[in-house]
Design a protein around this motif. Structure first.
Motif, PDB file in Angstrom:
ATOM      1  N   PRO A   1      -3.370   4.563   6.751  1.00 47.10           N
ATOM      2  CA  PRO A   1      -5.057   4.616   7.163  1.00 47.10           C
ATOM      3  C   PRO A   1      -5.282   4.518   8.720  1.00 47.10           C
ATOM      4  O   PRO A   1      -4.702   3.903   9.259  1.00 47.10           O
ATOM      5  CB  PRO A   1      -5.699   3.452   6.420  1.00 47.10           C
ATOM      6  N   ALA A   2      -6.357   5.485   9.017  1.00 44.45           N
ATOM      7  CA  ALA A   2      -6.678   5.372  10.486  1.00 44.45           C
ATOM      8  C   ALA A   2      -7.357   4.010  10.543  1.00 44.45           C
ATOM      9  O   ALA A   2      -8.131   3.589   9.918  1.00 44.45           O
ATOM     10  CB  ALA A   2      -7.699   6.435  10.555  1.00 44.45           C
ATOM     11  N   ARG A   3      -7.092   3.653  11.923  1.00 40.56           N
ATOM     12  CA  ARG A   3      -7.909   2.418  12.281  1.00 40.56           C
ATOM     13  C   ARG A   3      -8.939   2.627  12.922  1.00 40.56           C
ATOM     14  O   ARG A   3      -9.026   3.432  13.872  1.00 40.56           O
ATOM     15  CB  ARG A   3      -7.055   1.512  13.007  1.00 40.56           C
TER      16      ARG A   3
ATOM     17  N   PRO B   1       0.790  -1.180   0.001  1.00 47.29           N
ATOM     18  CA  PRO B   1       0.117  -0.020   0.075  1.00 47.29           C
ATOM     19  C   PRO B   1       0.767   1.449   0.143  1.00 47.29           C
ATOM     20  O   PRO B   1       2.108   1.244   0.451  1.00 47.29           O
ATOM     21  CB  PRO B   1      -0.740   0.053   1.359  1.00 47.29           C
ATOM     22  N   PRO B   2       0.363   2.380  -0.377  1.00 44.49           N
ATOM     23  CA  PRO B   2       0.912   3.820  -0.644  1.00 44.49           C
ATOM     24  C   PRO B   2       1.832   4.044   0.713  1.00 44.49           C
ATOM     25  O   PRO B   2       2.744   4.601   0.547  1.00 44.49           O
ATOM     26  CB  PRO B   2       0.008   4.779  -1.044  1.00 44.49           C
ATOM     27  N   HIS B   3       0.910   3.763   1.819  1.00 40.00           N
ATOM     28  CA  HIS B   3       1.628   4.466   3.088  1.00 40.00           C
ATOM     29  C   HIS B   3       2.924   3.748   3.367  1.00 40.00           C
ATOM     30  O   HIS B   3       3.852   4.345   4.098  1.00 40.00           O
ATOM     31  CB  HIS B   3       0.524   4.086   4.278  1.00 40.00           C
TER      32      HIS B   3
END
Length: 125
Positions: A43-45, A33-35
């Motif tokens: 992404p926020a969980r 993934p990009p992060h």
């Protein structure tokens, strides 16, 4: 510890280093993934707000109850072991008195008419 700028240098080198082409017949897709590459924040969980299954609290209560029951059994076993050791010591003392060469037995009645029997050994006290 690694220097603070090391991560940025490594990620920059990864972005500019040519990679081996994907095998023919299989389309190239992003594997990470990009992060991970540092181009987007992770992404926020978010926890989903659904009903909690009853299994978790039930299992916790059951485990706690089993622990309490096991503890009670351990305490009872320890007490029983102590009483058994005391009875064995008492039986050993009685056996020493009965086996003493100067042991004498006497029988009689008490003030209420009940039968009494005594075995005494001066050498065993």
């Amino acid at each position: 510890p690694a220097p603070a700028a090391l991560r940025e240098r490594v990620l920059a080198a990864v972005r500019t280093t040519p990679q081996e082409p994907a095998p023919a017949g299989r389309p190239r897709t992003a594997q990470l993934p990009p992060h991970v590459w540092g181009v987007q924040p992770p992404p926020a969980r978010a926890r989903r707000a659904g009903p909690r299954p009853l299994f978790v609290p039930f299992a916790t209560v059951t485990a706690a109850a089993a622990l309490v029951v096991a503890s009670l059994f351990a305490v009872q076993a320890h007490r029983t072991e102590g009483r058994l050791a005391a009875e064995r010591a008492r039986a050993r003392d009685i056996a020493h008195v009965l086996a003493a060469p100067d042991a004498r037995a006497t029988a009689g009645t008490d003030g209420h008419g009940r039968a009494l029997a005594v075995v005494a050994s001066p050498s065993e006290g």
